[in-house]
Design a protein around this motif. Structure first.
Motif, PDB file in Angstrom:
ATOM      1  N   THR A 114      29.230  -8.813   8.741  1.00 52.99           N
ATOM      2  CA  THR A 114      30.459  -8.065   8.478  1.00 52.99           C
ATOM      3  C   THR A 114      30.186  -6.564   8.600  1.00 52.99           C
ATOM      4  N   SER A 115      29.081  -6.118   7.995  1.00 51.04           N
ATOM      5  CA  SER A 115      28.724  -4.693   8.084  1.00 51.04           C
ATOM      6  C   SER A 115      28.484  -4.271   9.524  1.00 51.04           C
ATOM      7  N   ILE A 116      27.832  -5.149  10.296  1.00 54.90           N
ATOM      8  CA  ILE A 116      27.565  -4.820  11.707  1.00 54.90           C
ATOM      9  C   ILE A 116      28.883  -4.684  12.482  1.00 54.90           C
ATOM     10  N   LEU A 117      29.790  -5.632  12.236  1.00 52.40           N
ATOM     11  CA  LEU A 117      31.066  -5.603  12.956  1.00 52.40           C
ATOM     12  C   LEU A 117      31.879  -4.350  12.608  1.00 52.40           C
ATOM     13  N   LEU A 118      31.707  -3.873  11.376  1.00 47.33           N
ATOM     14  CA  LEU A 118      32.464  -2.694  10.935  1.00 47.33           C
ATOM     15  C   LEU A 118      31.786  -1.384  11.336  1.00 47.33           C
ATOM     16  N   ASP A 119      30.600  -1.473  11.913  1.00 47.87           N
ATOM     17  CA  ASP A 119      29.824  -0.267  12.212  1.00 47.87           C
ATOM     18  C   ASP A 119      29.895   0.034  13.713  1.00 47.87           C
ATOM     19  N   GLY A 120      30.599   1.106  14.021  1.00 43.07           N
ATOM     20  CA  GLY A 120      30.824   1.486  15.411  1.00 43.07           C
ATOM     21  C   GLY A 120      29.568   1.886  16.166  1.00 43.07           C
ATOM     22  N   ARG A 121      28.455   2.048  15.464  1.00 40.90           N
ATOM     23  CA  ARG A 121      27.219   2.423  16.169  1.00 40.90           C
ATOM     24  C   ARG A 121      26.595   1.239  16.904  1.00 40.90           C
ATOM     25  N   TYR A 122      27.017   0.011  16.562  1.00 47.56           N
ATOM     26  CA  TYR A 122      26.466  -1.163  17.265  1.00 47.56           C
ATOM     27  C   TYR A 122      27.200  -1.371  18.582  1.00 47.56           C
ATOM     28  N   SER A 123      26.514  -1.986  19.540  1.00 51.83           N
ATOM     29  CA  SER A 123      27.091  -2.244  20.858  1.00 51.83           C
ATOM     30  C   SER A 123      28.138  -3.361  20.788  1.00 51.83           C
ATOM     31  N   TYR A 277      41.886 -20.672   6.384  1.00 53.85           N
ATOM     32  CA  TYR A 277      42.838 -19.674   5.891  1.00 53.85           C
ATOM     33  C   TYR A 277      42.089 -18.400   5.470  1.00 53.85           C
ATOM     34  N   ARG A 278      40.977 -18.594   4.783  1.00 51.04           N
ATOM     35  CA  ARG A 278      40.170 -17.436   4.367  1.00 51.04           C
ATOM     36  C   ARG A 278      39.618 -16.681   5.571  1.00 51.04           C
ATOM     37  N   LEU A 279      39.173 -17.423   6.586  1.00 45.30           N
ATOM     38  CA  LEU A 279      38.632 -16.757   7.772  1.00 45.30           C
ATOM     39  C   LEU A 279      39.700 -15.866   8.408  1.00 45.30           C
ATOM     40  N   ALA A 280      40.940 -16.362   8.485  1.00 44.41           N
ATOM     41  CA  ALA A 280      42.021 -15.556   9.061  1.00 44.41           C
ATOM     42  C   ALA A 280      42.167 -14.243   8.301  1.00 44.41           C
ATOM     43  N   LYS A 281      42.221 -14.332   6.986  1.00 48.11           N
ATOM     44  CA  LYS A 281      42.460 -13.131   6.183  1.00 48.11           C
ATOM     45  C   LYS A 281      41.228 -12.224   6.169  1.00 48.11           C
ATOM     46  N   TYR A 282      40.055 -12.827   6.287  1.00 47.35           N
ATOM     47  CA  TYR A 282      38.819 -12.044   6.348  1.00 47.35           C
ATOM     48  C   TYR A 282      38.768 -11.253   7.661  1.00 47.35           C
ATOM     49  N   LEU A 283      39.130 -11.913   8.766  1.00 49.31           N
ATOM     50  CA  LEU A 283      39.150 -11.216  10.059  1.00 49.31           C
ATOM     51  C   LEU A 283      40.225 -10.121  10.047  1.00 49.31           C
ATOM     52  N   ASP A 284      41.361 -10.402   9.421  1.00 50.70           N
ATOM     53  CA  ASP A 284      42.392  -9.361   9.269  1.00 50.70           C
ATOM     54  C   ASP A 284      41.834  -8.154   8.504  1.00 50.70           C
ATOM     55  N   ALA A 285      41.070  -8.427   7.444  1.00 47.67           N
ATOM     56  CA  ALA A 285      40.517  -7.337   6.627  1.00 47.67           C
ATOM     57  C   ALA A 285      39.512  -6.525   7.447  1.00 47.67           C
ATOM     58  N   ILE A 286      38.744  -7.202   8.279  1.00 48.72           N
ATOM     59  CA  ILE A 286      37.780  -6.491   9.142  1.00 48.72           C
ATOM     60  C   ILE A 286      38.515  -5.588  10.121  1.00 48.72           C
ATOM     61  N   VAL A 287      39.537  -6.135  10.754  1.00 53.60           N
ATOM     62  CA  VAL A 287      40.276  -5.344  11.748  1.00 53.60           C
ATOM     63  C   VAL A 287      40.982  -4.155  11.078  1.00 53.60           C
ATOM     64  N   ALA A 288      41.493  -4.377   9.880  1.00 49.93           N
ATOM     65  CA  ALA A 288      42.149  -3.277   9.170  1.00 49.93           C
ATOM     66  C   ALA A 288      41.160  -2.165   8.823  1.00 49.93           C
ATOM     67  N   ALA A 289      39.882  -2.536   8.589  1.00 48.18           N
ATOM     68  CA  ALA A 289      38.872  -1.560   8.163  1.00 48.18           C
ATOM     69  C   ALA A 289      38.077  -0.984   9.337  1.00 48.18           C
ATOM     70  N   ALA A 290      38.159  -1.629  10.505  1.00 53.67           N
ATOM     71  CA  ALA A 290      37.302  -1.236  11.639  1.00 53.67           C
ATOM     72  C   ALA A 290      37.754   0.089  12.262  1.00 53.67           C
TER      73      ALA A 290
END
Ligand SMILES: *[C@@H]1O[C@H](CO)[C@@H](O)[C@H](O)[C@H]1NC(C)=O
Length: 290
Positions: A114-123, A277-290
């Protein structure tokens, strides 16, 4: 599938459909998630994964199970489970400090990717791997025996299913889910996901679905870890209440396709629906924070 000895791993890795929650269970979780993500999340992950089809989550949901058996991916094998060192059926519980090994576990892995996906420094390539890991582990963490140390998560408890010798872990990964969905194909996953999506929207899960999201947040690394730990503890509790309700002796070398499966079915359905259902909302939370 967790922690088999090397020889057994090689043998079972060669068998189609022998991998954890089996591929079908993972694909069902992913299809359910794709039924609930926001349109921004759908666009984000279709772009990242380079797939504009309706299968964009389902088609990568089992990838982590092949990757773990490659030499480049063997480091990720411990990420598929957490070894709760509890005492089922009398006492269940997950303790992060006690149970997440030095090599990592499913809780640390969900946090890490999750941290990697939220970190724009990764490819983009690293983001793609992180996405595939999250989609997979959000499924595995709902399988009670992926959150249990006893007898290698049930892998070393021999059982019989429909006359075939197998083990307790494998029937929870594959045989029981496939007995509900009717098969191991992507089409079975899709149709089971449709059934469970209806149960969430307007059926037996409607009144509880909102409560599945309690605590779900990606705000900080500590909160990501707490979110995953809550999911693991919930799955682990089913080891005491259902999976090993009567102790190991009640299942070992027994045929489990009958009454045992009838008792397991509602837990398998609930855990797949919930994690989708949790995965959907978790991915939504990632996209909202990315
Ligand atoms: C986080 O993921 C990266 C990429 O797969 C991996 O190299 C690293 O070991 C992971 N770290 C932890 C603490 O799991």
């Amino acid at each position: 599938m967790a922690r088999l000895p090397a020889i057994a791993l090689l043998a079972s890795a060669a068998l189609p459909g022998a991998l954890a929650w089996g591929a079908m269970g993972h694909e069902t979780v992913a299809y359910i998630a794709s039924n609930f993500v926001s349109s921004a999340t759908k666009t984000y992950f279709q772009d990242l994964l380079g797939d504009t089809s309706a299968n964009y989550l389902a088609s990568v949901a089992a990838w982590a199970d092949s990757y773990r058996y490659t030499s480049a991916g063997s480091f990720s094998a411990p990420f598929h489970y957490i070894d709760a060192n509890d005492s089922p059926p009398s006492a269940c519980g997950v303790d992060y400090a006690r149970d997440c090994g030095a090599a990592g576990c499913i809780v640390s892995a969900l946090q890490n990717y999750t941290s990697i996906l939220l970190d724009g420094r990764y490819s983009a390539a690293n983001h793609q791997i992180a996405a595939k890991m999250i989609i997979h582990f959000a499924g595995d963490i709902g399988q009670p025996l992926h959150c249990e140390a006893l007898d290698v998560g049930g892998n070393s408890i021999d059982v019989v299913y429909d006359g075939e010798d197998t083990n307790l872990h494998a029937i929870w990964d594959s045989d029981i889910p496939e007995s509900i969905s009717g098969g191991s194909s992507l089409a079975s996953a899709k149709s089971w996901a449709t059934t469970l999506t209806t149960a969430i929207n307007s059926g037996e899960y409607k009144s509880q679905a909102a409560s599945w999201l309690t605590g779900l947040s990606v705000a900080t690394a500590a909160i990501q870890q707490a979110t995953a730990l809550k999911w693991a503890a919930e799955a682990n509790a089913y080891v005491c209440s259902t999976v090993l309700q009567g102790g190991v002796a009640a299942v070992e070398n027994k045929e489990l396709s009958g009454a045992y499966t009838t008792t397991a079915d509602p837990v398998v359905k609930l855990q797949i629906a919930k994690q989708g259902y949790r995965l959907a909302k978790y991915l939504d939370a990632i996209v909202a924070a990315a």
